[in-house]
Design a protein around this motif. Structure first.
Motif, PDB file in Angstrom:
ATOM      1  N   GLY A   1      59.645  63.324  -0.124  1.00 30.77           N
ATOM      2  CA  GLY A   1      58.395  62.801  -0.108  1.00 30.77           C
ATOM      3  C   GLY A   1      57.173  62.998  -0.856  1.00 30.77           C
ATOM      4  O   GLY A   1      56.668  64.295  -0.582  1.00 30.77           O
ATOM      5  N   CYS A   2      56.179  62.404  -0.643  1.00 31.00           N
ATOM      6  CA  CYS A   2      54.782  63.388  -1.275  1.00 31.00           C
ATOM      7  C   CYS A   2      54.041  62.648  -0.124  1.00 31.00           C
ATOM      8  O   CYS A   2      54.459  62.423   1.153  1.00 31.00           O
ATOM      9  N   ALA A   3      52.233  63.854  -0.379  1.00 31.94           N
ATOM     10  CA  ALA A   3      51.819  63.525   0.835  1.00 31.94           C
ATOM     11  C   ALA A   3      51.399  61.637   0.762  1.00 31.94           C
ATOM     12  O   ALA A   3      51.516  61.536   2.753  1.00 31.94           O
ATOM     13  N   PHE A   4      51.439  61.082   0.050  1.00 29.97           N
ATOM     14  CA  PHE A   4      50.737  59.563   0.857  1.00 29.97           C
ATOM     15  C   PHE A   4      52.154  58.823   1.659  1.00 29.97           C
ATOM     16  O   PHE A   4      51.768  58.760   2.546  1.00 29.97           O
ATOM     17  N   ASP A   5      53.600  59.169   1.629  1.00 26.54           N
ATOM     18  CA  ASP A   5      54.626  58.712   2.484  1.00 26.54           C
ATOM     19  C   ASP A   5      54.752  60.287   3.276  1.00 26.54           C
ATOM     20  O   ASP A   5      54.773  59.151   4.905  1.00 26.54           O
TER      21      ASP A   5
ATOM     22  N   ALA B   1      55.284  50.024  -5.777  1.00 30.30           N
ATOM     23  CA  ALA B   1      55.948  50.439  -5.728  1.00 30.30           C
ATOM     24  C   ALA B   1      56.150  51.132  -4.430  1.00 30.30           C
ATOM     25  O   ALA B   1      57.318  51.695  -3.997  1.00 30.30           O
ATOM     26  N   CYS B   2      54.464  52.456  -3.991  1.00 31.32           N
ATOM     27  CA  CYS B   2      54.384  53.168  -3.347  1.00 31.32           C
ATOM     28  C   CYS B   2      54.976  52.451  -2.020  1.00 31.32           C
ATOM     29  O   CYS B   2      55.093  53.322  -1.356  1.00 31.32           O
ATOM     30  N   GLU B   3      54.736  51.152  -1.697  1.00 30.62           N
ATOM     31  CA  GLU B   3      55.069  50.696  -0.225  1.00 30.62           C
ATOM     32  C   GLU B   3      56.320  50.567  -0.478  1.00 30.62           C
ATOM     33  O   GLU B   3      56.647  50.799   1.098  1.00 30.62           O
ATOM     34  N   GLY B   4      56.382  49.835  -1.232  1.00 26.94           N
ATOM     35  CA  GLY B   4      58.534  50.064  -1.442  1.00 26.94           C
ATOM     36  C   GLY B   4      58.912  50.939  -1.237  1.00 26.94           C
ATOM     37  O   GLY B   4      59.855  50.877  -0.363  1.00 26.94           O
ATOM     38  N   ASN B   5      58.570  51.984  -1.598  1.00 25.65           N
ATOM     39  CA  ASN B   5      58.963  53.759  -1.436  1.00 25.65           C
ATOM     40  C   ASN B   5      58.837  53.985   0.193  1.00 25.65           C
ATOM     41  O   ASN B   5      59.614  54.492   0.636  1.00 25.65           O
ATOM     42  N   SER B   6      57.941  53.872   0.982  1.00 27.72           N
ATOM     43  CA  SER B   6      57.733  53.704   2.117  1.00 27.72           C
ATOM     44  C   SER B   6      57.640  53.103   3.880  1.00 27.72           C
ATOM     45  O   SER B   6      57.742  53.657   4.503  1.00 27.72           O
TER      46      SER B   6
ATOM     47  N   GLN C   1      45.673  55.852   0.631  1.00 30.84           N
ATOM     48  CA  GLN C   1      44.767  56.304  -0.934  1.00 30.84           C
ATOM     49  C   GLN C   1      46.933  56.517  -1.566  1.00 30.84           C
ATOM     50  O   GLN C   1      47.263  56.936  -0.584  1.00 30.84           O
ATOM     51  N   THR C   2      46.270  56.891  -3.230  1.00 32.29           N
ATOM     52  CA  THR C   2      48.050  56.730  -3.159  1.00 32.29           C
ATOM     53  C   THR C   2      47.627  57.429  -4.593  1.00 32.29           C
ATOM     54  O   THR C   2      46.553  57.109  -5.340  1.00 32.29           O
ATOM     55  N   CYS C   3      48.316  57.948  -5.803  1.00 38.49           N
ATOM     56  CA  CYS C   3      47.952  58.240  -7.088  1.00 38.49           C
ATOM     57  C   CYS C   3      46.781  57.469  -7.924  1.00 38.49           C
ATOM     58  O   CYS C   3      45.959  58.032  -7.896  1.00 38.49           O
ATOM     59  N   LEU C   4      47.335  56.447  -8.490  1.00 38.75           N
ATOM     60  CA  LEU C   4      46.462  55.470  -8.789  1.00 38.75           C
ATOM     61  C   LEU C   4      45.615  55.475  -9.201  1.00 38.75           C
ATOM     62  O   LEU C   4      44.158  56.285  -9.306  1.00 38.75           O
TER      63      LEU C   4
ATOM     64  N   PRO D   1      46.870  60.729  -0.906  1.00 37.43           N
ATOM     65  CA  PRO D   1      47.398  60.339  -2.594  1.00 37.43           C
ATOM     66  C   PRO D   1      48.593  61.794  -2.876  1.00 37.43           C
ATOM     67  O   PRO D   1      48.519  62.726  -2.208  1.00 37.43           O
ATOM     68  N   GLY D   2      49.804  60.746  -2.969  1.00 33.99           N
ATOM     69  CA  GLY D   2      51.004  61.512  -3.362  1.00 33.99           C
ATOM     70  C   GLY D   2      51.016  63.154  -3.558  1.00 33.99           C
ATOM     71  O   GLY D   2      51.230  63.988  -3.393  1.00 33.99           O
ATOM     72  N   PHE D   3      49.805  63.445  -5.423  1.00 30.97           N
ATOM     73  CA  PHE D   3      49.794  64.813  -5.650  1.00 30.97           C
ATOM     74  C   PHE D   3      49.486  65.383  -4.645  1.00 30.97           C
ATOM     75  O   PHE D   3      50.002  66.821  -5.604  1.00 30.97           O
TER      76      PHE D   3
HETATM   77  S1  SF4 Z   1      53.046  57.136  -6.745  1.00 34.47           S
HETATM   78 FE1  SF4 Z   1      51.831  58.827  -5.713  1.00 34.47          FE
HETATM   79  S2  SF4 Z   1      51.829  57.875  -3.590  1.00 34.47           S
HETATM   80 FE2  SF4 Z   1      53.165  56.437  -4.454  1.00 34.47          FE
HETATM   81  S3  SF4 Z   1      55.121  57.161  -4.117  1.00 34.47           S
HETATM   82 FE3  SF4 Z   1      54.515  58.091  -5.693  1.00 34.47          FE
HETATM   83  S4  SF4 Z   1      54.231  60.293  -5.814  1.00 34.47           S
HETATM   84 FE4  SF4 Z   1      53.478  59.028  -3.582  1.00 34.47          FE
END
Ligand code: SF4
Length: 466
Positions: A44-48, A69-74, A129-132, A161-163
């Motif tokens: 999982g990323c920081a956003f998650d 996809a970020c929302e779908g993932n989490s 906030q997410t990566c994009l 953001p995820g990164f």
């Molecule tokens: S794009 Fe970034 S914020 Fe979205 S799920 Fe992937 S790593 Fe996480």
């Protein structure tokens, strides 16, 4: 240096973190920038992580600014329950696409906030906030500020953001958003000398409801949980609590420490898993509250409650004792569960053949040694191949772990019980111990195991496998 970078650097040297305390000065300055192993599941990323920490605030709209996809993932990655509002169950997202990368996503975000207020009118909106959008430079904080001023609804930016890093770092960044924008912004309707906060309690499958009646019985009011079954107002007024219990030191230690510093709310780390740990929690919180002005007879009343509840719990466990005593458990979890579940299982006479120390602090390690009398059964890593070998060689009768390891146990034809966030049964408090033991009993004595361990009919055929 960007504000996010500064924030991350400060979290990586968090003074309340036991792992940091155990480091040398030089190592502490370097922080926790352990690179992820290429090819390994990063978990999982920081956003998650921020979403996991904050989504249990049930009356808030959680708006993910990023690709769908970020929302779908989490969405709904954990079974956190609400006793009322269901707003948190709706997946709001700005669904960014190619044009937004070219023209920027700020207008789209503003329109999404307006639409949520028009249609749902929640007490607040959390914008993730997410990566994009972070990479194209969307000013999420600016949009949130403008929308708050325009619509009169708090719009809270969650800058993770995820990164930025791991899921664990994201938990803390989520906590920082609450500290920066929510805690202390409203006053509770009334306060008492027995108001507490629970930090790191997410109400996974309703576990908070297994312990709340115990506090209610003692007249202790849970002013706010961070964040299981939480309401926005409760968190905003949580700075008036008299004491706090921190239930997961790995996730939200920054909230506990900073609320102690800013609002003089002392805390201790406890666990609701296991009879002894639950009783210990009740004893410590009542003593702490008395020091802070609660009625002097509170510990005495707690002792009476503990005696009654322990007797009831032991009576429920008694029928399992003969069936489970001596059964060997491999515990593959981490953090606070690495020791709290150990003590719970030892209470019914089970033998722990190994407990993983992933994501565990020095304090967690010390507790395992204290409970088990040795560090011989602790392990940091257990690669799937090694786990399979242990189970195949029958070194454990049952494995307790998260869903990702279940297939190793199933391949080794070994009973398995889900203990992590995807679990479907609540294991907290006195009733939770009985639930956990009942689930282990069901897994161990399920007739499927004797069937799958039989050779297949074709394996019995003459000449098979030659
Ligand atoms: S794009 Fe970034 S914020 Fe979205 S799920 Fe992937 S790593 Fe996480």
């Amino acid at each position: 240096m960007s504000a996010l970078k500064q924030r991350i650097d400060s979290l990586l040297v968090e003074p309340g973190c036991a792992t940091n305390q155990a480091k040398s000065d030089k190592a502490r300055k370097e922080g926790c920038k352990k690179p992820l192993t290429p090819g390994a599941a990063a978990g999982g990323c920081a956003f998650d992580g921020a979403k996991i920490a904050l989504q249990p605030v049930v009356d808030v709209a959680h708006l993910v600014h990023g690709p769908i996809a970020c929302e779908g993932n989490s969405w709904d990655s954990r079974h956190v329950y609400s006793s009322g509002p269901q707003t948190y169950r709706t997946g709001f997202t700005t669904d960014m696409a190619e044009f937004d990368v070219i023209y920027g996503g700020e207008k789209r975000l503003y329109r999404a906030i307006k639409e949520i207020i028009d249609k749902v009118n929640p007490p607040a909106i959390f914008v993730y906030q997410t990566c994009l959008p972070a990479m194209i430079g969307d000013d999420v904080e600016g949009v949130c500020k403008a929308a708050s001023a325009k619509f009169g609804t708090p719009v809270i930016p969650v800058n993770a953001p995820g990164f930025a890093g791991s899921k664990n770092l994201g938990n803390k960044l989520g906590g920082e958003a609450l500290l920066d924008h929510v805690v202390g912004t409203l006053e509770p309707e009334y306060t008492t000398d027995c108001d507490i906060n629970l930090i790191g309690e997410y109400n996974v499958v309703g576990e908070f409801w297994q312990v709340k009646p115990l506090f209610d019985a003692l007249g202790i009011r849970v002013l706010a949980t961070f964040c299981g079954d939480a309401r926005y107002r409760d968190i905003a007024g949580s700075h008036r609590a008299k004491a706090a219990i921190m239930l997961c030191s790995q996730a939200l230690i920054n909230i506990a420490r900073k609320m102690d510093e800013r609002y003089d709310i002392p805390f201790f780390e406890g666990s609701f898993y296991g009879i002894a740990d639950m009783s210990d929690c009740l004893r410590r919180i009542t003593r702490l509250l008395v020091e802070r002005g609660a009625p002097a007879d509170l510990p005495e009343r707690a002792e009476a409650l503990i005696a009654r509840e322990e007797a009831r719990a032991w009576a429920r466990l008694e029928k399992y004792r003969a069936r489970l005593a001596g059964k060997r458990v491999l515990l593959f979890t981490g953090g606070v569960k690495s020791w709290s579940v150990v003590s719970a299982l030892q209470e019914v006479g089970m033998e722990i053949v190994g407990t993983s120390m992933r994501k565990s602090t020095q304090g967690d390690r010390a507790k395992v040694v204290e409970i088990m009398g040795t560090d011989a059964h602790m392990f940091d890593e257990l690669p799937p191949r090694e786990m399979y070998r242990m189970l195949k060689e029958s070194q454990a009768d049952v494995m307790l772990s998260g869903g990702r390891s279940q297939f190793v146990a199933l391949k080794a034809k070994t009973p398995w019980v889900e203990i992590n966030q995807e679990r479907h049964h609540a294991y907290a408090g006195y009733d939770g111990v009985a639930n956990l033991v009942a689930e282990i009993d069901k897994a161990l004595y399920n007739p499927i195991w004797s069937q799958v361990r039989q050779p297949a009919p074709w394996e019995l055929a003459e000449g098979w496998g030659e």
